[in-house]
Design a protein around this motif. Sequence first.
Motif, PDB file in Angstrom:
ATOM      1  N   PHE A 142       0.839  -1.200   0.000  1.00 50.22           N
ATOM      2  CA  PHE A 142       0.000   0.000   0.000  1.00 50.22           C
ATOM      3  C   PHE A 142       0.878   1.257   0.000  1.00 50.22           C
ATOM      4  O   PHE A 142       0.572   2.242  -0.658  1.00 50.22           O
ATOM      5  N   TYR A 143       1.985   1.209   0.729  1.00 46.53           N
ATOM      6  CA  TYR A 143       2.902   2.345   0.807  1.00 46.53           C
ATOM      7  C   TYR A 143       3.446   2.715  -0.570  1.00 46.53           C
ATOM      8  O   TYR A 143       3.529   3.896  -0.906  1.00 46.53           O
ATOM      9  N   ILE A 144       3.830   1.728  -1.372  1.00 44.59           N
ATOM     10  CA  ILE A 144       4.402   2.043  -2.685  1.00 44.59           C
ATOM     11  C   ILE A 144       3.330   2.229  -3.745  1.00 44.59           C
ATOM     12  O   ILE A 144       3.643   2.519  -4.896  1.00 44.59           O
ATOM     13  N   GLY A 145       2.063   2.065  -3.370  1.00 48.61           N
ATOM     14  CA  GLY A 145       0.965   2.328  -4.308  1.00 48.61           C
ATOM     15  C   GLY A 145       0.510   1.110  -5.086  1.00 48.61           C
ATOM     16  O   GLY A 145      -0.280   1.233  -6.009  1.00 48.61           O
ATOM     17  N   ASP A 146       0.991  -0.068  -4.739  1.00 42.72           N
ATOM     18  CA  ASP A 146       0.586  -1.302  -5.413  1.00 42.72           C
ATOM     19  C   ASP A 146      -0.611  -1.883  -4.657  1.00 42.72           C
ATOM     20  O   ASP A 146      -0.492  -2.851  -3.903  1.00 42.72           O
ATOM     21  N   THR A 147      -1.773  -1.276  -4.879  1.00 45.31           N
ATOM     22  CA  THR A 147      -2.955  -1.642  -4.083  1.00 45.31           C
ATOM     23  C   THR A 147      -3.495  -3.019  -4.431  1.00 45.31           C
ATOM     24  O   THR A 147      -4.090  -3.670  -3.577  1.00 45.31           O
ATOM     25  N   GLY A 148      -3.286  -3.502  -5.651  1.00 50.55           N
ATOM     26  CA  GLY A 148      -3.790  -4.827  -6.028  1.00 50.55           C
ATOM     27  C   GLY A 148      -3.171  -5.915  -5.168  1.00 50.55           C
ATOM     28  O   GLY A 148      -3.869  -6.735  -4.570  1.00 50.55           O
ATOM     29  N   ILE A 149      -1.851  -5.948  -5.101  1.00 46.95           N
ATOM     30  CA  ILE A 149      -1.172  -6.947  -4.270  1.00 46.95           C
ATOM     31  C   ILE A 149      -1.423  -6.656  -2.797  1.00 46.95           C
ATOM     32  O   ILE A 149      -1.565  -7.581  -1.986  1.00 46.95           O
ATOM     33  N   GLY A 150      -1.514  -5.383  -2.435  1.00 40.71           N
ATOM     34  CA  GLY A 150      -1.792  -5.030  -1.044  1.00 40.71           C
ATOM     35  C   GLY A 150      -3.126  -5.576  -0.572  1.00 40.71           C
ATOM     36  O   GLY A 150      -3.235  -6.135   0.522  1.00 40.71           O
ATOM     37  N   VAL A 151      -4.174  -5.450  -1.393  1.00 48.20           N
ATOM     38  CA  VAL A 151      -5.497  -5.973  -1.033  1.00 48.20           C
ATOM     39  C   VAL A 151      -5.448  -7.495  -0.964  1.00 48.20           C
ATOM     40  O   VAL A 151      -6.021  -8.111  -0.045  1.00 48.20           O
ATOM     41  N   ALA A 152      -4.760  -8.139  -1.903  1.00 49.68           N
ATOM     42  CA  ALA A 152      -4.658  -9.602  -1.899  1.00 49.68           C
ATOM     43  C   ALA A 152      -3.961 -10.086  -0.626  1.00 49.68           C
ATOM     44  O   ALA A 152      -4.408 -11.060   0.003  1.00 49.68           O
ATOM     45  N   GLN A 153      -2.892  -9.393  -0.228  1.00 54.55           N
ATOM     46  CA  GLN A 153      -2.199  -9.792   1.001  1.00 54.55           C
ATOM     47  C   GLN A 153      -3.044  -9.497   2.234  1.00 54.55           C
ATOM     48  O   GLN A 153      -3.006 -10.240   3.207  1.00 54.55           O
ATOM     49  N   LEU A 154      -3.807  -8.433   2.186  1.00 52.04           N
ATOM     50  CA  LEU A 154      -4.676  -8.103   3.317  1.00 52.04           C
ATOM     51  C   LEU A 154      -5.752  -9.163   3.491  1.00 52.04           C
ATOM     52  O   LEU A 154      -6.023  -9.608   4.611  1.00 52.04           O
TER      53      LEU A 154
END
Length: 186
Positions: free
Chosen positions: A142-154
């Motif tokens: 999320f910090y680097i702006g890669d929300t797709g992978i961030g949501v998947a990891q969340l």
Amino acid sequence: MSEPHQVRIGNQQREAAISALNDHFAAGRLEIGEYEQRVGYATAAETAAELMALFHDLPQPHPQLQPPPQTYYAPPTDYATPPPGYASKGYATPNHGYGPPPGFPPNAPYGLDPLTGQPLSDKSRIAAGVLQLVLPFGIGRFYIGDTGIGVAQLLTCGGCGIWSLIDGIILLVNGGTDSQGRKLRD
């Protein structure tokens, strides 16, 4: 300007006077009580005249009291460029009103990648990697702006922590890119 002996003195002049008093005490010109009293006066002196009064009845050595240097700093005349070294320390951002350092394109305030010549990201690979390791829910992504992978990891709790752990190590070692495709800076 004021009289030379009415100029305020500093610690350097007081120390010079105390050193001269030490010489007179060592030569036997001052008794211990008078020496202590004069050292006390030298310590409390504020002007050159007060220090010189301590030596009115003593031969040389007297302290050499130089007037403080008069330094003049010219105000800056060019407000469009930063002071020397300011931009090279990472402060050259549009928020500070200064442009990028000389030789850098305006779209690269954090520098250029030495291998590819592409602008560097405003995000840090170290911060992204540490966030991934400490908060294993995609926070570094999320910090680097890669929300797709961030949501998947969340949603997967970081692949039970393993995905986030490996992803954090990769970000720390190899870096990566931000959401705009710029390489993360060190």
